[in-house]
Design a protein around this motif. Structure first.
Motif, PDB file in Angstrom:
ATOM      1  N   VAL A  42       0.857  -1.191   0.000  1.00 28.01           N
ATOM      2  CA  VAL A  42       0.000   0.000   0.000  1.00 28.01           C
ATOM      3  C   VAL A  42       0.894   1.243   0.000  1.00 28.01           C
ATOM      4  N   ASP A  43       0.711   2.098  -0.991  1.00 26.78           N
ATOM      5  CA  ASP A  43       1.481   3.338  -1.061  1.00 26.78           C
ATOM      6  C   ASP A  43       0.850   4.357  -0.113  1.00 26.78           C
ATOM      7  N   ASP A  65       1.210  -3.848   4.001  1.00 29.09           N
ATOM      8  CA  ASP A  65       2.612  -3.456   3.877  1.00 29.09           C
ATOM      9  C   ASP A  65       2.704  -2.011   3.402  1.00 29.09           C
ATOM     10  N   LEU A  66       3.251  -1.116   4.238  1.00 30.41           N
ATOM     11  CA  LEU A  66       3.463   0.263   3.810  1.00 30.41           C
ATOM     12  C   LEU A  66       4.597   0.266   2.788  1.00 30.41           C
ATOM     13  N   HIS A  67       4.271   0.609   1.546  1.00 27.23           N
ATOM     14  CA  HIS A  67       5.160   0.348   0.405  1.00 27.23           C
ATOM     15  C   HIS A  67       5.352   1.642  -0.406  1.00 27.23           C
ATOM     16  N   GLU A 127      11.368  -2.352   2.596  1.00 30.88           N
ATOM     17  CA  GLU A 127      12.741  -2.093   2.140  1.00 30.88           C
ATOM     18  C   GLU A 127      13.195  -0.662   2.424  1.00 30.88           C
ATOM     19  N   PRO A 128      13.474  -0.333   3.699  1.00 35.69           N
ATOM     20  CA  PRO A 128      13.842   1.036   4.060  1.00 35.69           C
ATOM     21  C   PRO A 128      15.024   1.604   3.261  1.00 35.69           C
ATOM     22  N   SER A 129      16.020   0.794   2.955  1.00 32.81           N
ATOM     23  CA  SER A 129      17.167   1.185   2.116  1.00 32.81           C
ATOM     24  C   SER A 129      17.891   2.410   2.658  1.00 32.81           C
ATOM     25  N   PHE A 175      10.110   9.011  -0.689  1.00 31.48           N
ATOM     26  CA  PHE A 175       9.482   8.919   0.632  1.00 31.48           C
ATOM     27  C   PHE A 175      10.486   8.343   1.632  1.00 31.48           C
ATOM     28  N   LYS A 176      11.158   7.277   1.262  1.00 27.41           N
ATOM     29  CA  LYS A 176      12.113   6.637   2.165  1.00 27.41           C
ATOM     30  C   LYS A 176      13.345   7.517   2.406  1.00 27.41           C
ATOM     31  N   GLU A 177      13.744   8.239   1.390  1.00 28.19           N
ATOM     32  CA  GLU A 177      14.885   9.150   1.565  1.00 28.19           C
ATOM     33  C   GLU A 177      14.550  10.245   2.576  1.00 28.19           C
ATOM     34  N   ARG A 178      13.335  10.743   2.540  1.00 24.95           N
ATOM     35  CA  ARG A 178      12.923  11.758   3.513  1.00 24.95           C
ATOM     36  C   ARG A 178      12.905  11.193   4.933  1.00 24.95           C
ATOM     37  N   LEU A 179      12.472   9.953   5.086  1.00 23.33           N
ATOM     38  CA  LEU A 179      12.531   9.329   6.410  1.00 23.33           C
ATOM     39  C   LEU A 179      13.968   9.217   6.901  1.00 23.33           C
ATOM     40  N   ALA A 180      14.875   8.941   5.972  1.00 20.05           N
ATOM     41  CA  ALA A 180      16.277   8.776   6.338  1.00 20.05           C
ATOM     42  C   ALA A 180      16.929  10.093   6.758  1.00 20.05           C
TER      43      ALA A 180
END
Length: 433
Positions: A100-101, A139-141, A186-188, A146-151
């Motif tokens: 789910v986006d 699954d939050l996908h 996949e937080p990456s 989006f993941k870069e901002r979390l990082a």
């Protein structure tokens, strides 16, 4: 070569504009104290092994609520249907994973307010899944940005923590025995942070889990490591101080084999096709002779020298099994699979069978990637999804009937439990004797 592929690139996907919203109770919106655990809640935590029996064998429903540029009502209502879910159940699966986006539901100006229109579609999908006697992992996908901002952005972490609280509160109305919440796909973080990605992800994940747990106290949460849900990331993870958490593994090793012919992990892989699984020098030499890019030749040659087989896969997963024993935690492989386009069917069958059997040997549930898409169990042919019987065989499923040609036209996609699990696996083997 191994350094090149310690990380997987996620597809950067188009985002939809969030319009209408639904207002949730003030406990979320106004930062008032969340509800506390009760004795009943704690009793639910004691049933984790029973819950994990719902996650022994499943499949990903990709490209439905994530990984698409089209989230129209017509597509959301028709992409996965009652017929698809009945087929999945009939094949012997007991759960699905639903990517789910979060962009579909997120209002960054007020993360506590969720998009009502898409929530209605999601609720319809979840009810359809559960009505077919399938458990579901939500699954939050998100996409890469989006993941870069979390990082990198503490303020964004606070926003998404607030969002997860509201989202978890909404999902908490579904049966906690059959619906599971996955923090992030996949937080990456190692891709975005050259220094201290492990520590950063540990902090971010705990922030998100605290928000989820506050508003879904009974639901089981799936956590993972800082990188791409792979083994190394889990080995570096500090286990979550919550007994109702399990851990998500993605297994695509060796990636030169599983992702050959694709371009989203690394462009050089797109030059490699028909690379065999197992030790076959003649086949390797033939493939190498047909690759036009030297860097791709080097990757394929390195893969052939590694001589992957079931024993090597088992040795890799054994390291994670030792980690689960050390920390007394459980792992589910929420993704594994090989491309259907450029992997020979016999090699795809052998690799899938080996990975699946090793996961079961270590009492880890699994979720195949995916139902329809580049790795599909049921690819589309002439407007109809046709189930691949060879892949069903590799998964050692026990279909209720021979369901290999569901009569349904569909739109084209845009792209373990401890002792109880051992008992079920033993019963399956006894039934075949």
């Amino acid at each position: 070569m191994k350094q090149i592929f310690t990380s997987l690139l996620s597809l950067t996907l188009s985002c939809c504009t969030v319009a209408s919203v639904i207002h949730l109770p003030s406990a979320v919106a106004n930062d008032t104290p969340p509800p506390q655990f009760t004795a009943t809640d704690i009793n639910h935590l004691l049933d984790l092994d029973t819950r994990l029996m719902q996650l022994t064998n499943g499949i990903n429903l990709s490209h439905w609520f994530a990984q698409s540029s089209n989230y129209s009502d017509a597509r959301l209502n028709s992409f996965i249907t009652q017929t698809d879910l009945a087929t999945i159940k009939s094949l012997g699966f007991n759960h699905v994973r639903l990517p789910v986006d979060p962009v579909l539901f997120l209002n960054q100006g007020n993360p506590s307010d969720l998009n009502a229109h898409y929530l209605q579609h999601l609720d319809r999908a979840l009810n359809l899944i559960l009505d077919n006697d399938l458990a579901v992992i939500v699954d939050l996908h998100p996409n890469s940005s989006f993941k870069e901002r979390l990082a990198k952005d503490d303020g964004f972490v606070a926003q998404i923590s607030q969002f997860w609280g509201s989202f978890a509160q909404h999902l908490s109305h579904f049966d906690p025995e059959r619906l599971f919440l996955e923090v992030l796909n996949e937080p990456s973080f190692n891709w975005y942070l050259p220094e201290n990605p492990v520590e950063r992800w540990d902090w971010v994940q705990n922030q998100l889990i605290d928000s989820i747990r506050a508003y879904a106290p009974q639901h089981t949460i799936l956590a993972t490591g800082h990188d791409w849900n792979n083994i190394e990331g889990l080995l570096q993870l500090t286990p979550i101080a919550d007994p109702n958490v399990i851990y998500s593994l993605h297994f695509y090793e060796p990636i030169v084999f599983t992702h050959q012919g694709t371009d989203w992990v690394h462009e050089h892989l797109s030059y490699i096709r028909n690379l065999p699984y197992g030790v076959d020098d003649d086949d390797c030499e033939q493939v190498l002779s047909q690759i036009s890019l030297q860097k791709a030749v080097d990757l394929a040659y390195g893969y052939c020298q590694e001589e992957w087989d079931r024993d090597k896969i088992k040795a890799r997963i054994a390291t994670l099994a030792a980690w689960t024993q050390e920390h007394q935690v459980r792992v589910v492989a929420t993704e594994f699979g090989a491309s259907r386009f450029w992997v020979n069917p016999e090699d795809r069958f052998a690799w899938t069978q080996d990975v699946r059997s090793v996961l079961e040997e270590y009492n880890m549930g699994w979720t195949l990637w995916d139902y329809t898409g580049n790795f599909a169990l049921a690819p589309k042919t002439d407007g109809t999804r046709l189930v691949d019987p060879q892949l069903v065989s590799a998964l050692d499923l026990e279909p209720e009937q021979e369901v290999f040609q569901p009569p349904q036209s569909v739109p084209e996609p845009s792209a373990i439990a401890g002792l109880a699990l051992m008992v079920i696996l033993a019963k399956r083997k006894l039934n075949r004797v």
